[in-house]
Write an enzyme that holds these catalytic residues in place. Structure first.
Site, PDB file in Angstrom:
ATOM      1  N   ASP A 178       0.818  -1.079   0.047  1.00 48.75           N
ATOM      2  CA  ASP A 178       0.053  -0.030  -0.069  1.00 48.75           C
ATOM      3  C   ASP A 178       0.840   1.205   0.060  1.00 48.75           C
ATOM      4  O   ASP A 178       2.258   1.443   0.111  1.00 48.75           O
ATOM      5  CB  ASP A 178      -1.084   0.004   1.267  1.00 48.75           C
ATOM      6  CG  ASP A 178      -0.326   0.103   2.641  1.00 48.75           C
ATOM      7  OD1 ASP A 178       0.939   0.433   2.669  1.00 48.75           O
ATOM      8  OD2 ASP A 178      -1.036   0.066   3.611  1.00 48.75           O
ATOM      9  N   GLU A 221      -6.067   2.479  -0.800  1.00 48.38           N
ATOM     10  CA  GLU A 221      -4.647   2.427  -1.463  1.00 48.38           C
ATOM     11  C   GLU A 221      -3.852   1.327  -1.295  1.00 48.38           C
ATOM     12  O   GLU A 221      -2.492   1.067  -1.380  1.00 48.38           O
ATOM     13  CB  GLU A 221      -3.846   3.547  -0.509  1.00 48.38           C
ATOM     14  CG  GLU A 221      -3.470   3.254   0.818  1.00 48.38           C
ATOM     15  CD  GLU A 221      -4.597   3.597   1.959  1.00 48.38           C
ATOM     16  OE1 GLU A 221      -4.247   3.750   2.946  1.00 48.38           O
ATOM     17  OE2 GLU A 221      -5.914   3.659   1.476  1.00 48.38           O
TER      18      GLU A 221
END
Length: 303
Positions: A178, A221
C-alpha cells in the site's frame, strides 16, 4: 435461378477442384467461372483455412449429411470486401456457410456444394451489442479508477493460484502493498490528487510486472500481486524494482508535486496455509512488519 440468387454457390469435387461457380461468387471474387473451373480452391484463395475446411468436407462426405457454420463461429470463409453501403463500417462480408453432400448414381458422395450467405447486415447490427456486453463484463472485473482487477476478481485468482500450487507444487508468491501515509496526501492535496497518486502507483507497478503476473486493487490505497512460478527472493527483487520506481515518480498537481512511497509484504506459498485467505493473511502480516519497520521497504514473511 442459380445464377441470379443472392447466395454464393460453389461445387467442389473431393479434391477441392471447383466444378461450379455462380454469379454471386464471380461478382464478389472477381474471378469468372471459366477461369476457376477445375482449379484447386486453395490455390486461388490461400486465406481459406485449409485444414479446417478439409475436416468439414471430409465429415460431410463420410456421414453424407450437411454441415453449417455461422459468422459467429467463423466470420467468413471467403475474404470478400463488404460492398453494402448501409453496413459500410465493416471491412469484410460476414458469411454463414452450409456444406451439402452431392451423391452420384451409385449413392456415394462425389462432390460437395458450398452455399455462402451474406449476413453482414445481421452481424453488423449484433456486433455493437456484443461489444457492449464485453465492455460490461470487463467493467465488472476491473477497478474503474486504475483499470486493474477489482478485489473480487483478484481474490478469485488468488484462490485459483492456491489450488494450482496444491496440485503442482510450483513456487508462487503473493504480494500485498500500500501507499505510505496516503491519508496525508488526501488531507493536504485533496481527493482528486489522491486519485492521481493511486493511478500512478497502479500504472508504475503494472509496468514492472510480467505478463503472467496478476495485479489488483484490493481497496483504497492497497494493492495485491500474484507472482506465479516465483520464489521469495525473485518476488523480493520484483517488489524492490516496483518500490524504487514509485519512489522516483512524481505526480504533478496544480498545488504542488507529490512524491510517495510504498510498503510491501511478500509471502511464498507453502503447505502450511489451509486456504487462500490464510496465504493472504501472511502477506498482510509481512506488510504490517514493513510499515512498522519504517515504511518504504519490502519484507518477506517468515514462518
Amino acid at each position: 435461378m442459380l445464377e441470379s440468387v443472392e447466395v454464393g454457390l460453389v461445387v467442389l469435387d473431393l479434391d477441392f477442384r471447383v466444378q461450379a461457380w455462380n454469379s454471386f461468387m464471380e461478382n464478389h471474387s472477381g474471378i469468372t467461372a471459366s477461369k476457376i473451373r477445375n482449379r484447386v480452391l486453395f490455390e486461388l484463395f490461400p486465406d481459406i483455412p485449409e485444414a479446417w475446411l478439409t475436416r468439414k468436407v471430409d465429415a460431410v462426405a463420410l456421414l453424407n449429411t450437411r454441415a453449417f457454420t455461422s459468422w459467429e463461429q467463423r466470420p467468413y470463409l471467403f475474404q470478400f470486401r463488404n460492398t453494402r453501403p448501409i453496413t459500410g463500417t465493416e471491412d469484410y462480408m460476414y458469411q454463414n456457410l452450409t456444406i451439402s453432400p452431392l451423391t452420384g448414381s451409385n449413392g456415394q458422395v462425389e462432390k460437395v456444394c458450398l452455399m455462402v450467405y451474406d449476413v453482414t447486415d445481421i452481424a453488423t447490427s449484433k456486433r455493437p451489442l456484443e461489444r457492449a456486453n464485453e465492455q460490461l463484463a470487463k467493467l465488472s472485473m476491473t477497478d474503474r479508477l486504475t483499470g486493474l482487477l477489482n478485489r473480487g476478481t483478484w481474490e478469485n485468482l488468488v484462490d485459483a493460484e492456491f489450488e494450482r500450487f496444491r496440485r503442482y507444487g510450483q513456487a508462487t508468491c503473493l504480494v500485498m502493498f500500500d501507499i505510505d501515509f496516503f491519508k496525508k496526501v488526501n488531507d493536504n492535496h485533496g481527493h482528486l490528487a489522491g486519485d492521481e497518486v493511486i493511478k500512478l502507483t497502479a500504472e508504475t507497478a503494472r509496468s514492472n510486472l510480467r505478463q503472467s503476473d496478476s495485479i489488483g486493487r484490493y481497496g483504497g490505497e492497497e494493492f495485491g500481486i500474484i507472482l506465479p512460478e516465483t520464489d521469495a527472493e525473485g518476488a523480493r527483487v520484483i517488489c524492490e524494482r516496483i518500490r524504487e520506481s514509485i519512489e522516483q515518480s512524481v505526480v504533478h498537481t496544480s498545488i504542488a508535486p507529490i512524491r510517495c512511497t510504498i510498503s510491501a509484504g511478500v509471502s511464498q506459498l507453502t503447505d502450511k496455509p489451509k486456504n487462500h485467505m490464510k496465504w493472504m493473511q501472511q502477506a498482510d502480516e509481512a506488510l504490517y512488519t514493513a510499515k512498522k519497520g519504517g515504511r518504504n521497504r519490502v519484507v518477506v514473511f517468515e514462518s
